[in-house]
Design a protein around this motif. Structure first.
Motif, short mmCIF file in Angstrom:
data_model
loop_
_atom_site.label_atom_id
_atom_site.label_comp_id
_atom_site.label_asym_id
_atom_site.label_seq_id
_atom_site.Cartn_x
_atom_site.Cartn_y
_atom_site.Cartn_z
N UNK A 187 36.59 41.11 19.32
CA UNK A 187 36.94 40.13 18.54
C UNK A 187 38.64 39.87 18.99
N UNK A 188 39.28 40.69 18.38
CA UNK A 188 40.80 40.53 18.71
C UNK A 188 41.09 40.11 20.06
N UNK A 189 40.41 40.62 21.06
CA UNK A 189 40.77 40.27 22.47
C UNK A 189 40.29 38.79 22.68
N UNK A 190 39.27 38.31 22.30
CA UNK A 190 39.07 37.09 22.22
C UNK A 190 39.93 35.95 21.62
N UNK A 207 48.15 38.38 28.39
CA UNK A 207 46.91 38.84 29.09
C UNK A 207 46.75 40.62 29.30
N UNK A 208 47.76 41.02 29.36
CA UNK A 208 47.91 42.44 29.38
C UNK A 208 47.28 42.83 28.23
N UNK A 209 47.85 42.38 27.00
CA UNK A 209 47.08 42.94 25.55
C UNK A 209 46.00 42.56 25.34
N UNK A 210 45.22 41.61 26.13
CA UNK A 210 43.89 41.26 26.08
C UNK A 210 43.10 42.31 26.69
N UNK A 232 56.39 46.24 40.80
CA UNK A 232 54.94 45.46 40.34
C UNK A 232 54.66 45.93 38.93
N UNK A 233 55.56 45.81 37.86
CA UNK A 233 55.45 46.27 36.30
C UNK A 233 54.26 45.39 35.91
N UNK A 234 54.18 44.31 36.14
CA UNK A 234 53.08 43.44 35.59
C UNK A 234 51.72 43.92 35.78
N UNK A 235 51.52 43.95 37.07
CA UNK A 235 50.15 44.31 37.70
C UNK A 235 49.77 45.94 37.50
N UNK A 236 50.80 46.73 37.62
CA UNK A 236 50.72 48.10 37.00
C UNK A 236 50.23 48.13 35.63
N UNK A 237 50.81 47.08 34.79
CA UNK A 237 50.34 47.50 33.34
C UNK A 237 48.94 46.97 33.14
#
Length: 427
Positions: A312-315, A299-302, A255-260
């Motif tokens: 602001x960057x997240x939004x 979405x991980x980076x958000x 589960x790489x994505x969810x762990x991230x």
């Protein structure tokens, strides 16, 4: 080829096995009739590569070949559910039911109705399915989903108990335990929820799930969103990975994505980047490409940016993310970001939007977010001087967590005291 396809469809909890089966069905599809070949192709796009638009085009070809093909009609509806287009999904499910009144297709109609907020219609649809196969686990599970959307916690708990106790299939038993944990967590009974989820994890292992720790991951989210205890959350995550190390699993089951996502929520960017690097190294390109995967990575980076306070960057990045199958996703992260930015009206719009939406998956969000969201909405209305709405949400929060664990009762007491003060002020 059709045997491989069936294995792929029936395999639950082992993505590597599912993909292997779908690949072989796809590879050998030239041995099939035209209809069967199209079915193998569409199922490959749905279950192996995650490309619902391609699957829809193939199922449409099947319907053109035979407008009375109940399988094609039902699966066309299922492909639209992956896009979150529930009205369109209901249309195709209903067409399938008109030809072949299978319980699965009827249940699919009810699921589409729940996601559109047509709860009374969904109940009537489930009544029809119940008359065909009384007590079928699939129908009990959908009734649970219905009650979670109605905030019928007692009824949902009773249905979850039926799922856990009234079957001989460990997979459904695990679903029931997970569902019981959700109801307990929504009500602030965190210790009880964790106990149910631990039991569900054991049952999932018995059922052959390749990563049976999924229920335990909910404990991490409780630590982050309810307890606000990042250290405890990371400790629980590390304990899970000690019991289920990634290297012990097939690459496609890791589960790489969810762990991230979870490490990003905890603010551990180094762990996130390590996981993504390993994912890019070991997972074949065809299974980590496409719009849906790209959006998940964004979405991980958000989540990373939110944890780092870069709101602001997240939004800005969040505006580029489209997760169409996730009804809650447009609301929750934006609500939290707007709240941190002090944009109260926007935060309230997103928080209340989340509380008012309908979704088959909302139990998995409510277990960690419903109580804290009701609490925060009450506070925001209070800060805005809107005492009428503040009282409404404080009251809903106090009622929901009336029997919450002792560690949460101080928050309930604060909301109760402020509610009583507002009532005295307003007369």
């Amino acid at each position: 080829a059709m045997a491989w396809r069936k294995i792929g469809v029936e395999t639950v909890g082992d993505q590597a096995r599912k993909i292997e089966a779908m690949e072989k069905a796809y590879l050998f599809r030239d041995r099939l009739t035209e209809r069967e070949s199209l079915l193998a192709e569409a199922t490959y796009y749905t279950n192996a590569t995650g490309e619902p638009h391609k699957a829809i085009r193939v199922y449409e070809r099947m319907v053109d070949l035979d407008p009375a093909d109940a399988w094609a009609l039902n699966n066309l509806g299922a492909a639209y559910t992956d896009l979150g287009e529930w009205a369109e999904a209901e249309h195709w499910f209903a067409r399938s039911v008109a030809i072949d009144s299978s319980v699965k297709s009827i249940n699919n109609v009810a699921t589409a109705q729940i996601n559109q907020g047509k709860l009374d219609e969904a109940e009537a649809t489930l009544d029809i399915a119940d008359r065909l196969t009384p007590g079928a686990e699939r129908i009990v599970a959908s009734r649970y989903t219905l009650e979670m959307n109605r905030e019928g916690w007692d009824e949902a708990e009773s249905l979850a108990l039926r799922l856990r106790d009234e079957n001989t299939d460990a997979a459904w038993t695990a679903v029931g335990s997970f569902a019981l944990g959700n109801v307990a967590a929504v009500r602030g009974k965190l210790a009880e929820a964790e106990s149910h989820w631990r039991q569900g994890s054991r049952e999932a292992a018995e059922a052959g799930d390749a990563f049976p720790a999924w229920p335990l991951m909910q404990v991490f989210d409780l630590d982050i969103h309810v307890r606000h205890d990042t250290a405890r959350a990371l400790a629980s995550l590390e304990a899970i990975l000690e019991d289920y190390p990634l290297e012990s699993m097939d690459v496609m089951n890791r589960p790489y994505g969810w762990l991230a996502i979870w490490y990003a929520r905890a603010g551990d960017r180094a762990a996130v980047e390590s996981l993504i690097t390993e994912w890019e190294t070991v997972v074949p390109l065809e299974y980590r490409s496409g719009e849906a995967v790209d959006d998940f990575v964004r979405n991980i980076e958000v989540t990373n940016l939110v944890s780092e306070g870069r709101f602001e960057a997240a939004l800005e990045l969040l505006r580029q993310v489209d997760l169409p199958g996730c009804a809650v996703c447009p609301y929750v992260p934006k609500a939290q970001i707007f709240d941190q930015l002090g944009a109260r009206d926007s935060a309230l719009a997103m928080y209340t939007g989340y509380l008012e939406l309908y979704s088959e998956g909302r139990a998995g969000w409510d277990n960690e977010l419903r109580g804290p969201t009701l609490e925060r909405v009450g506070q925001l209305y209070d800060e805005a001087g809107d005492l009428e709405n503040a009282a409404v949400y404080y009251a809903r929060f106090v009622e929901l967590w009336a029997d919450a664990d002792a560690e949460l009762q101080p928050r309930v007491a604060v909301a109760q005291a402020r509610l009583e003060e507002i009532i005295r002020e307003r007369g």
